[in-house]
Motif scaffolding. Structure first.
Motif, mmCIF file in Angstrom:
data_model
loop_
_atom_site.group_PDB
_atom_site.id
_atom_site.type_symbol
_atom_site.label_atom_id
_atom_site.label_comp_id
_atom_site.label_asym_id
_atom_site.label_seq_id
_atom_site.Cartn_x
_atom_site.Cartn_y
_atom_site.Cartn_z
ATOM 1 N N SER A 131 -7.541 11.116 -2.129
ATOM 2 C CA SER A 131 -6.689 12.172 -2.775
ATOM 3 C C SER A 131 -5.191 11.849 -2.507
ATOM 4 C CB SER A 131 -7.226 13.561 -2.156
ATOM 5 O OG SER A 131 -8.068 13.985 -2.419
ATOM 6 N N ARG A 132 -5.203 10.689 -1.637
ATOM 7 C CA ARG A 132 -3.728 10.268 -1.315
ATOM 8 C C ARG A 132 -3.376 9.136 -1.915
ATOM 9 N NH1 ARG A 132 -4.490 14.823 -0.700
ATOM 10 N NH2 ARG A 132 -4.543 16.167 0.955
ATOM 11 N N TYR A 133 -4.007 8.571 -2.811
ATOM 12 C CA TYR A 133 -3.402 7.342 -3.451
ATOM 13 C C TYR A 133 -2.256 7.443 -4.405
ATOM 14 C CZ TYR A 133 -7.919 5.552 -1.812
ATOM 15 O OH TYR A 133 -9.270 5.170 -1.478
ATOM 16 N N ILE A 134 -2.140 8.615 -4.897
ATOM 17 C CA ILE A 134 -0.880 8.759 -5.753
ATOM 18 C C ILE A 134 -0.357 10.113 -5.386
ATOM 19 C CG2 ILE A 134 -1.681 7.368 -7.495
ATOM 20 C CD1 ILE A 134 -2.723 10.212 -8.770
ATOM 21 N N VAL A 135 1.050 10.296 -5.671
ATOM 22 C CA VAL A 135 1.651 11.623 -5.369
ATOM 23 C C VAL A 135 1.127 12.739 -5.929
ATOM 24 C CG1 VAL A 135 4.001 12.725 -5.083
ATOM 25 C CG2 VAL A 135 3.653 10.306 -4.457
ATOM 26 N N SER A 136 0.990 12.464 -7.109
ATOM 27 C CA SER A 136 0.643 13.960 -8.239
ATOM 28 C C SER A 136 -0.063 13.143 -9.453
ATOM 29 C CB SER A 136 1.735 14.632 -8.521
ATOM 30 O OG SER A 136 1.351 15.492 -9.619
ATOM 31 N N PRO A 137 -1.242 13.872 -9.546
ATOM 32 C CA PRO A 137 -1.928 13.244 -10.874
ATOM 33 C C PRO A 137 -1.388 13.640 -12.139
ATOM 34 C CG PRO A 137 -3.354 15.045 -9.755
ATOM 35 C CD PRO A 137 -2.204 14.731 -8.812
ATOM 36 N N ASP A 138 -0.321 14.575 -12.177
ATOM 37 C CA ASP A 138 0.418 15.134 -13.143
ATOM 38 C C ASP A 138 1.547 14.287 -13.576
ATOM 39 O OD1 ASP A 138 -1.804 16.996 -13.826
ATOM 40 O OD2 ASP A 138 -0.805 18.473 -12.200
ATOM 41 N N ASN A 139 2.051 13.429 -12.706
ATOM 42 C CA ASN A 139 3.452 12.858 -12.689
ATOM 43 C C ASN A 139 3.167 11.535 -12.202
ATOM 44 O OD1 ASN A 139 5.993 12.332 -13.308
ATOM 45 N ND2 ASN A 139 6.745 13.356 -11.400
ATOM 46 N N MET A 140 2.535 10.791 -12.820
ATOM 47 C CA MET A 140 2.047 9.389 -12.200
ATOM 48 C C MET A 140 3.099 8.443 -12.884
ATOM 49 S SD MET A 140 -1.738 9.420 -12.810
ATOM 50 C CE MET A 140 -2.285 7.990 -12.438
ATOM 51 N N SER A 141 3.299 7.435 -11.955
ATOM 52 C CA SER A 141 4.129 6.095 -12.370
ATOM 53 C C SER A 141 3.404 5.295 -13.213
ATOM 54 C CB SER A 141 4.681 5.537 -11.097
ATOM 55 O OG SER A 141 3.880 4.673 -10.265
ATOM 56 N N LYS A 142 4.008 4.187 -13.749
ATOM 57 C CA LYS A 142 3.488 3.321 -14.639
ATOM 58 C C LYS A 142 2.442 2.455 -13.725
ATOM 59 C CE LYS A 142 2.250 0.943 -18.382
ATOM 60 N NZ LYS A 142 1.513 1.495 -19.289
ATOM 61 N N CYS A 143 2.614 2.093 -12.594
ATOM 62 C CA CYS A 143 1.846 1.247 -11.659
ATOM 63 C C CYS A 143 0.780 2.189 -11.158
ATOM 64 C CB CYS A 143 2.758 1.012 -10.442
ATOM 65 S SG CYS A 143 4.034 -0.266 -10.696
ATOM 66 N N GLU A 144 0.831 3.297 -10.908
ATOM 67 C CA GLU A 144 -0.280 4.073 -10.997
ATOM 68 C C GLU A 144 -1.245 4.242 -11.827
ATOM 69 O OE1 GLU A 144 1.777 7.176 -7.378
ATOM 70 O OE2 GLU A 144 1.694 7.786 -9.373
ATOM 71 N N VAL A 145 -0.593 4.576 -13.286
ATOM 72 C CA VAL A 145 -1.547 4.763 -14.244
ATOM 73 C C VAL A 145 -2.420 3.364 -14.438
ATOM 74 C CG1 VAL A 145 -1.564 4.878 -16.663
ATOM 75 C CG2 VAL A 145 -0.096 6.347 -15.321
ATOM 76 N N ASN A 146 -1.776 2.270 -14.552
ATOM 77 C CA ASN A 146 -2.226 0.772 -14.553
ATOM 78 C C ASN A 146 -3.493 0.746 -13.533
ATOM 79 O OD1 ASN A 146 -0.533 0.336 -16.616
ATOM 80 N ND2 ASN A 146 0.898 -1.034 -14.997
ATOM 81 N N ALA A 147 -3.306 1.061 -12.326
ATOM 82 C CA ALA A 147 -4.368 1.143 -11.318
ATOM 83 C C ALA A 147 -5.658 1.708 -11.552
ATOM 84 C CB ALA A 147 -3.875 1.547 -9.821
ATOM 85 N N TYR A 148 -5.533 2.947 -12.064
ATOM 86 C CA TYR A 148 -6.632 3.966 -12.483
ATOM 87 C C TYR A 148 -7.138 3.169 -13.729
ATOM 88 C CZ TYR A 148 -6.457 7.570 -9.118
ATOM 89 O OH TYR A 148 -6.384 8.141 -8.086
ATOM 90 N N ALA A 149 -6.289 2.604 -14.427
ATOM 91 C CA ALA A 149 -6.846 2.089 -15.887
ATOM 92 C C ALA A 149 -7.608 0.728 -15.605
ATOM 93 C CB ALA A 149 -5.834 1.958 -16.802
ATOM 94 N N ASN A 150 -7.194 0.158 -14.534
ATOM 95 C CA ASN A 150 -7.731 -1.180 -14.365
ATOM 96 C C ASN A 150 -9.149 -0.711 -13.185
ATOM 97 O OD1 ASN A 150 -6.007 -3.087 -15.359
ATOM 98 N ND2 ASN A 150 -4.698 -2.920 -13.356
ATOM 99 N N MET A 151 -9.207 0.140 -12.731
ATOM 100 C CA MET A 151 -10.410 0.646 -12.141
ATOM 101 C C MET A 151 -11.360 1.192 -13.186
ATOM 102 S SD MET A 151 -9.755 3.145 -8.863
ATOM 103 C CE MET A 151 -11.169 3.509 -8.752
ATOM 104 N N MET A 152 -11.069 1.752 -14.276
ATOM 105 C CA MET A 152 -11.925 2.031 -15.276
ATOM 106 C C MET A 152 -12.532 1.134 -15.998
ATOM 107 S SD MET A 152 -9.739 5.410 -17.033
ATOM 108 C CE MET A 152 -11.149 5.720 -18.317
#
Length: 632
Positions: A131-152
């Protein structure tokens, strides 16, 4: 049982889904049944042991601060590194593989692709504190989006691996407080992701925790040896009642809470008969149970006080007292409130005064009556005022008005005034209070209502809000009187008000379940203040107001018959009676106390005077004045 359910789901879906999200009670400790040491484990440790026994070859932990690491006992992290030979950035440092989740150089996707995509060894990655990997799931940085996209992308490459003659998935397990701590697009409608809820112990598990040998472990050995004999034979039924009471009071508690209560019970040398008190002390942090101090004398004094303070409402008071007596005698109500009442009827008839009297006599202080004016909660987002704003919103740190009040004073009368004016969505919160006896605020803290009496008030059936259009087309909301004390008897008022309340919940709101939780028998209808009662209230208010003046100045005030007759004629007018006892109180204040004070000030009368009010009249401006004299 709750633990077996989520564990069973995990065992099934580890063979099917490459990603499992465990959400809910993830910070608790759990007993792993195959552990000979019988110790409680953190969830991540529990899962590691479970997966190891299921045949997984390599199991790695991960968190954003530490990267990938093993349990410290085997060589899993070295084996894990060997599977990532094609990822240049992977290096073991101090028994860990550093890997931030979402910085510019994050290799989280590459690493997961390597370990999940191979078929030589069964691999599991337990992603702790997800739950603490990103600040907010509704306001993600580009790096955070990339991290989850790469996980998928890595999850799509996950392979089946043969283990003990069967096939299982290389898997990633994320431990989160709530599943919506993750971006919705990561888990919603994603065929690679399965969400499993980890519950708190259910009633059967909590009963098991304090049964058999487990019960003995709850008490200091000297206490156990002294007390247990009195609960053998015929005393066994009493012991079962204590256990059931404890189970009811610990609804929603974690295993860690239960272990904490066991330590508390041993350290403080609680007796077996005090088992429910351990839960109450652990929950509220106070030893004194104010309900336990209520005696028959207190109840009789309360009833006498209500009859003297709330005039003309004998039938209503009798119904209130039945609920109070039940609340005192019947203790085993689980987390649900001690009592629930629904006060209905005209304004100024004693509904709020009754609630204050209950607080004063039951809990020893009128301040224990916590009042909420529900006309302030008309908007659909008003529940945030009661429960606190969610994380990231303004006011989050302050908590909720209701949850803060109950947390600070669990022994209280909670008065929700004019409940029909609240937004319908807020009624869902009341459903939870009445059913489960608890609420969780925006910060995730749970408060309990098991030691409180909940009172709702309403004017339904007496007045209704209607739109009124003026000649120039302006629309305003006005109150229209539905019943008339001169035309409707007490019985007609009670029947009409009760029917209106039932129709409101069943048909207007289409929420009959709320009325069922309140209980139709708990509807208490207050009658209009009729002329005979108005005279009694007038005498009471005159006495109290003059006594206040006499105490302040040590004067003696005498009221002539003509002056009292003036007040009586005004007190029985429709305009006054519309506001009930409150209208009569305002009349005495405005037509006696205020002009009398003006008379004293204008004539410079010294304190300790003997004043006779001969009559009350209106001056040329329509303001009341007194004709009085000072008796020497």
């Amino acid at each position: 049982m709750a633990e077996n359910k989520w564990r069973e789901e995990l065992d099934i879906f580890r063979k099917i889904k490459p990603c499992i999200v465990l959400e809910g009670n993830v910070f608790d400790r759990f007993h792993y049944e195959k552990d000979p040491a019988q110790r409680m484990r953190e969830l991540s440790s529990y899962i590691l042991r479970f997966l190891s026994d299921a045949g997984y070859d390599i199991i790695s932990y991960y968190d954003d601060a530490s990267g990938f690491y093993g349990d410290g006992y085997g060589d899993d992290i070295a084996k894990f590194e060997a599977l990532c030979h094609n990822v240049p950035s992977v290096r073991i440092q101090n028994d860990r593989i550093p890997c931030a989740f979402s910085d510019d150089n994050s290799s989280i996707g590459e690493i997961l692709s390597s370990v999940l995509g191979q078929t030589h060894q069964a691999v599991a990655v337990i992603m702790d504190m997800a739950s603490r990997y990103i600040v907010s799931p509704d306001n993600m940085s580009k790096c955070e989006v990339n991290a989850y996209a790469n996980m998928m992308r890595a999850l799509r490459q996950a392979q089946d691996v043969q283990v003990n003659g069967d096939y299982t998935k290389n898997i990633v397990i994320l431990l989160v407080n709530k599943v919506n701590d993750l971006p919705v697009w990561f888990y919603l409608d994603n065929p690679d992701v399965k969400t499993i809820h980890v519950s708190t112990p259910d009633s059967s598990e909590r009963m098991e925790f304090i049964s058999g040998d487990n019960l003995r472990n709850f008490f200091d050995s000297s206490v156990w040896n002294e007390d247990i004999s009195s609960f053998e034979g015929d005393g066994q039924a009493q012991l079962i009642k204590l256990q059931k009471r404890f189970v009811g009071l610990t609804e929603g508690f974690t295993y860690s809470d239960l272990v904490g209560m066991r330590k508390l019970c041993i350290n403080e040398k609680y007796r077996i008969a005090q088992l429910p008190s351990v839960a109450e002390f652990y929950r509220y942090g106070v030893r004194e149970n104010k309900w336990a101090k209520i005696s028959g004398k207190t109840i009789r004094s309360l009833e006498d006080s209500l009859h003297s303070r709330v005039l003309g409402q004998d039938h209503a008071i009798s119904k209130v007292m039945r609920t109070v007596k039940r609340s005192v005698v019947l203790k085993g109500n689980g987390n649900r409130p001690r009592g629930v009442l629904f006060f209905a009827g005209p304004t100024g008839t004693g509904k709020t005064e009754t609630a204050k009297a209950l607080a004063e006599y039951i809990f020893g202080d009128v301040s224990c009556c916590i009042r909420f004016d529900m006309s302030e909660y008309r908007q659909d987002h008003s529940d945030q005022k009661l429960l606190g704003a969610p994380p990231g919103y303004i006011g989050y740190e302050a908590g909720g008005q209701l949850t803060n009040a109950v947390r600070n004073n669990p022994f209280s009368i909670i008065l929700f005034d004019e409940i029909e004016k609240a937004h319908p969505s807020i009624l869902d919160k009341f459903l939870q209070i009445l059913d489960d006896g608890r609420l969780t605020d925006g910060q995730g803290n749970t408060v309990y209502f098991s030691e409180s009496i909940i009172i709702f008030t309403s004017n339904k059936g007496i007045i209704e809000e209607v739109e009124e259009r003026s000649p120039n087309g302006i629309v305003r909301i006005v109150n229209r009187q539905l019943l008339d004390p001169k035309k409707n008897s007490t019985k007609e008022v009670e029947d009409a008000v009760t029917a209106s309340i039932k129709n409101y919940f069943k048909f207007t709101l289409s929420r009959p379940e709320i009325l069922n939780r309140i209980g139709e028998n708990n509807i208490v209808v207050y009658d209009f203040i009729r002329e005979k009662i108005a005279t009694q209230i007038l005498d009471k208010e005159i006495g109290e107001q003059l006594k206040t003046l006499e105490n302040d100045r040590e004067d003696h005030i005498e009221l002539a018959p003509e002056a009292k007759l003036f007040l009586l004629s005004k007190a029985t007018e429709d305009a006054t009676l519309e506001n009930g006892g409150r209208g009569i109180k305002n009349l005495v204040f405005s037509s006696l106390l205020t002009p009398l004070a003006a008379y004293i000030a204008d004539n410079d009368i010294s304190e300790g005077a003997n004043i006779r009010v001969k009559r009350i009249r209106y001056d040329g401006n329509g303001d009341p004045v007194v004709d009085a004299e000072v008796l020497r």
